[in-house]
Design a protein around this motif. Structure first.
Motif, PDB file in Angstrom:
ATOM      1  N   THR A 143       0.852  -1.188   0.000  1.00  0.00           N
ATOM      2  CA  THR A 143       0.000   0.000   0.000  1.00  0.00           C
ATOM      3  C   THR A 143       0.885   1.234   0.000  1.00  0.00           C
ATOM      4  OG1 THR A 143      -0.084   0.001   2.421  1.00  0.00           O
ATOM      5  CG2 THR A 143      -1.909  -1.080   1.257  1.00  0.00           C
ATOM      6  N   VAL A 144       0.346   2.305  -0.547  1.00  0.00           N
ATOM      7  CA  VAL A 144       0.964   3.618  -0.441  1.00  0.00           C
ATOM      8  C   VAL A 144      -0.074   4.489   0.248  1.00  0.00           C
ATOM      9  CG1 VAL A 144       1.886   5.618  -1.668  1.00  0.00           C
ATOM     10  CG2 VAL A 144       2.354   3.300  -2.512  1.00  0.00           C
ATOM     11  N   LYS A 145       0.341   5.090   1.353  1.00  0.00           N
ATOM     12  CA  LYS A 145      -0.582   5.889   2.159  1.00  0.00           C
ATOM     13  C   LYS A 145      -0.089   7.314   2.287  1.00  0.00           C
ATOM     14  CE  LYS A 145      -2.045   2.009   5.028  1.00  0.00           C
ATOM     15  NZ  LYS A 145      -2.318   1.540   6.394  1.00  0.00           N
ATOM     16  N   GLN A 146      -1.054   8.198   2.546  1.00  0.00           N
ATOM     17  CA  GLN A 146      -0.702   9.565   2.883  1.00  0.00           C
ATOM     18  C   GLN A 146      -0.244   9.526   4.339  1.00  0.00           C
ATOM     19  OE1 GLN A 146      -3.871  12.420   2.529  1.00  0.00           O
ATOM     20  NE2 GLN A 146      -2.398  14.040   2.067  1.00  0.00           N
ATOM     21  N   LYS A 147       0.974   9.911   4.575  1.00  0.00           N
ATOM     22  CA  LYS A 147       1.573   9.760   5.904  1.00  0.00           C
ATOM     23  C   LYS A 147       0.811  10.555   6.965  1.00  0.00           C
ATOM     24  CE  LYS A 147       5.986   9.683   8.272  1.00  0.00           C
ATOM     25  NZ  LYS A 147       7.414   9.888   8.159  1.00  0.00           N
ATOM     26  N   SER A 148       0.419  11.766   6.637  1.00  0.00           N
ATOM     27  CA  SER A 148      -0.213  12.635   7.631  1.00  0.00           C
ATOM     28  C   SER A 148      -1.598  12.155   8.058  1.00  0.00           C
ATOM     29  CB  SER A 148      -0.309  14.067   7.106  1.00  0.00           C
ATOM     30  OG  SER A 148      -1.053  14.097   5.899  1.00  0.00           O
ATOM     31  N   THR A 149      -2.301  11.446   7.167  1.00  0.00           N
ATOM     32  CA  THR A 149      -3.663  11.004   7.501  1.00  0.00           C
ATOM     33  C   THR A 149      -3.789   9.497   7.672  1.00  0.00           C
ATOM     34  OG1 THR A 149      -4.312  10.727   5.189  1.00  0.00           O
ATOM     35  CG2 THR A 149      -4.636  12.929   6.169  1.00  0.00           C
ATOM     36  N   GLY A 150      -2.831   8.751   7.132  1.00  0.00           N
ATOM     37  CA  GLY A 150      -2.921   7.292   7.181  1.00  0.00           C
ATOM     38  C   GLY A 150      -3.863   6.732   6.116  1.00  0.00           C
ATOM     39  N   LYS A 151      -4.390   7.588   5.272  1.00  0.00           N
ATOM     40  CA  LYS A 151      -5.338   7.167   4.232  1.00  0.00           C
ATOM     41  C   LYS A 151      -4.604   6.396   3.119  1.00  0.00           C
ATOM     42  CE  LYS A 151      -8.654   8.945   0.893  1.00  0.00           C
ATOM     43  NZ  LYS A 151      -9.248  10.146   0.286  1.00  0.00           N
ATOM     44  N   THR A 152      -5.142   5.226   2.762  1.00  0.00           N
ATOM     45  CA  THR A 152      -4.561   4.425   1.684  1.00  0.00           C
ATOM     46  C   THR A 152      -4.925   5.047   0.342  1.00  0.00           C
ATOM     47  OG1 THR A 152      -4.688   2.414   3.018  1.00  0.00           O
ATOM     48  CG2 THR A 152      -4.455   2.134   0.632  1.00  0.00           C
ATOM     49  N   LEU A 153      -3.916   5.357  -0.437  1.00  0.00           N
ATOM     50  CA  LEU A 153      -4.110   5.963  -1.755  1.00  0.00           C
ATOM     51  C   LEU A 153      -4.004   4.931  -2.875  1.00  0.00           C
ATOM     52  CD1 LEU A 153      -1.877   9.117  -1.201  1.00  0.00           C
ATOM     53  CD2 LEU A 153      -4.364   8.911  -0.866  1.00  0.00           C
ATOM     54  N   TYR A 154      -3.090   3.967  -2.718  1.00  0.00           N
ATOM     55  CA  TYR A 154      -2.839   2.972  -3.758  1.00  0.00           C
ATOM     56  C   TYR A 154      -2.644   1.598  -3.124  1.00  0.00           C
ATOM     57  CZ  TYR A 154      -1.650   7.154  -6.424  1.00  0.00           C
ATOM     58  OH  TYR A 154      -1.675   8.388  -7.023  1.00  0.00           O
ATOM     59  N   GLU A 155      -3.037   0.580  -3.871  1.00  0.00           N
ATOM     60  CA  GLU A 155      -2.735  -0.802  -3.512  1.00  0.00           C
ATOM     61  C   GLU A 155      -1.883  -1.399  -4.612  1.00  0.00           C
ATOM     62  OE1 GLU A 155      -6.536  -2.716  -3.058  1.00  0.00           O
ATOM     63  OE2 GLU A 155      -6.702  -2.103  -0.949  1.00  0.00           O
ATOM     64  N   ILE A 156      -0.912  -2.195  -4.235  1.00  0.00           N
ATOM     65  CA  ILE A 156      -0.015  -2.839  -5.187  1.00  0.00           C
ATOM     66  C   ILE A 156      -0.159  -4.345  -5.018  1.00  0.00           C
ATOM     67  CG2 ILE A 156       2.407  -3.266  -5.769  1.00  0.00           C
ATOM     68  CD1 ILE A 156       1.377   0.021  -4.296  1.00  0.00           C
ATOM     69  N   ASN A 157      -0.349  -5.066  -6.139  1.00  0.00           N
ATOM     70  CA  ASN A 157      -0.508  -6.516  -6.090  1.00  0.00           C
ATOM     71  C   ASN A 157       0.062  -7.139  -7.351  1.00  0.00           C
ATOM     72  OD1 ASN A 157      -2.194  -7.256  -3.661  1.00  0.00           O
ATOM     73  ND2 ASN A 157      -3.454  -5.630  -4.555  1.00  0.00           N
ATOM     74  N   GLY A 158       0.618  -8.329  -7.200  1.00  0.00           N
ATOM     75  CA  GLY A 158       1.101  -9.070  -8.354  1.00  0.00           C
ATOM     76  C   GLY A 158       2.202 -10.035  -7.972  1.00  0.00           C
ATOM     77  N   THR A 159       2.957 -10.437  -8.986  1.00  0.00           N
ATOM     78  CA  THR A 159       4.112 -11.299  -8.772  1.00  0.00           C
ATOM     79  C   THR A 159       5.308 -10.646  -9.450  1.00  0.00           C
ATOM     80  OG1 THR A 159       3.616 -12.623 -10.744  1.00  0.00           O
ATOM     81  CG2 THR A 159       2.754 -13.423  -8.650  1.00  0.00           C
ATOM     82  N   TRP A 160       6.433 -10.630  -8.732  1.00  0.00           N
ATOM     83  CA  TRP A 160       7.592  -9.909  -9.263  1.00  0.00           C
ATOM     84  C   TRP A 160       8.238 -10.588 -10.452  1.00  0.00           C
ATOM     85  CZ3 TRP A 160       8.425 -11.895  -4.153  1.00  0.00           C
ATOM     86  CH2 TRP A 160       9.325 -12.931  -4.070  1.00  0.00           C
ATOM     87  N   ASP A 161       7.863 -11.827 -10.718  1.00  0.00           N
ATOM     88  CA  ASP A 161       8.433 -12.500 -11.881  1.00  0.00           C
ATOM     89  C   ASP A 161       7.469 -12.503 -13.065  1.00  0.00           C
ATOM     90  OD1 ASP A 161       6.663 -14.221 -10.637  1.00  0.00           O
ATOM     91  OD2 ASP A 161       7.810 -16.008 -11.127  1.00  0.00           O
TER      92      ASP A 161
END
Length: 161
Positions: A30-48
């Motif tokens: 996840t990527v969140k806004q640090k000041s609010t803790g709100k999730t902005l993005y989710e990342i999913n998959g396989t690195w290969d």
């Protein structure tokens, strides 16, 4: 990233023991806004294979990384130095017999070699403790948040392709 008020949390999961459980090579995060803790993005998959990003607010999704495309565009190939150029504590050396057993589908031998490596590591750690030596990573400096790549090594790295 203090500058952009963002914080990322990522988890990488390899195969289960000897590839017996679950999907392999997963990356989630996840990527969140640090000041609010709100999730902005989710990342999913396989690195290969492929990793996707989903913007939570819009539900828009896009490919962040596509291994096959990257391999084709960048002519990626894996470079492994000759064994004689590796240090004795290099993981390719340390785990070589275990890896060979895995490739040979010899579970008993792989477990035996894994135990041998772990037992050796315990002995080395105990020896360091008895001598009062502190172990320091070769390529990373400890930080408050984990580890950071040593700057002096960055200049020594070169693309091999």
């Amino acid at each position: 990233c203090e500058k952009n008020d963002l914080i990322g949390n990522f988890e990488f999961k390899a195969k289960g023991l000897l590839g017996m459980r679950g999907e392999a090579n997963l990356v989630t995060g996840t990527v969140k806004q640090k000041s609010t803790g709100k999730t902005l993005y989710e990342i999913n998959g396989t690195w290969d294979k492929q990793v996707k990003v989903k913007e939570i607010a819009t539900k828009k999704e896009w490919v962040l990384f596509d291994y096959d495309q990257c391999k084709e565009e960048k002519s990626m190939s894996m470079y492994v130095p000759p064994t004689e150029d590796l240090e004795p504590n290099n993981s390719l050396i340390v785990w070589s017999k275990c890896s060979e057993a895995i490739w040979a589908e010899d579970t008993a031998k792989a477990n035996e070699e894994k135990k041998r490596v772990e037992d050796t590591q315990r002995v080395l750690r105990k020896q360091r403790e008895e001598k009062g030596e502190k172990w320091l990573p070769m390529f990373f400096n400890p930080t408050e948040d984990g580890y950071q790549f040593k700057e002096e090594l960055e200049t020594k790295l070169a693309y091999v392709g």
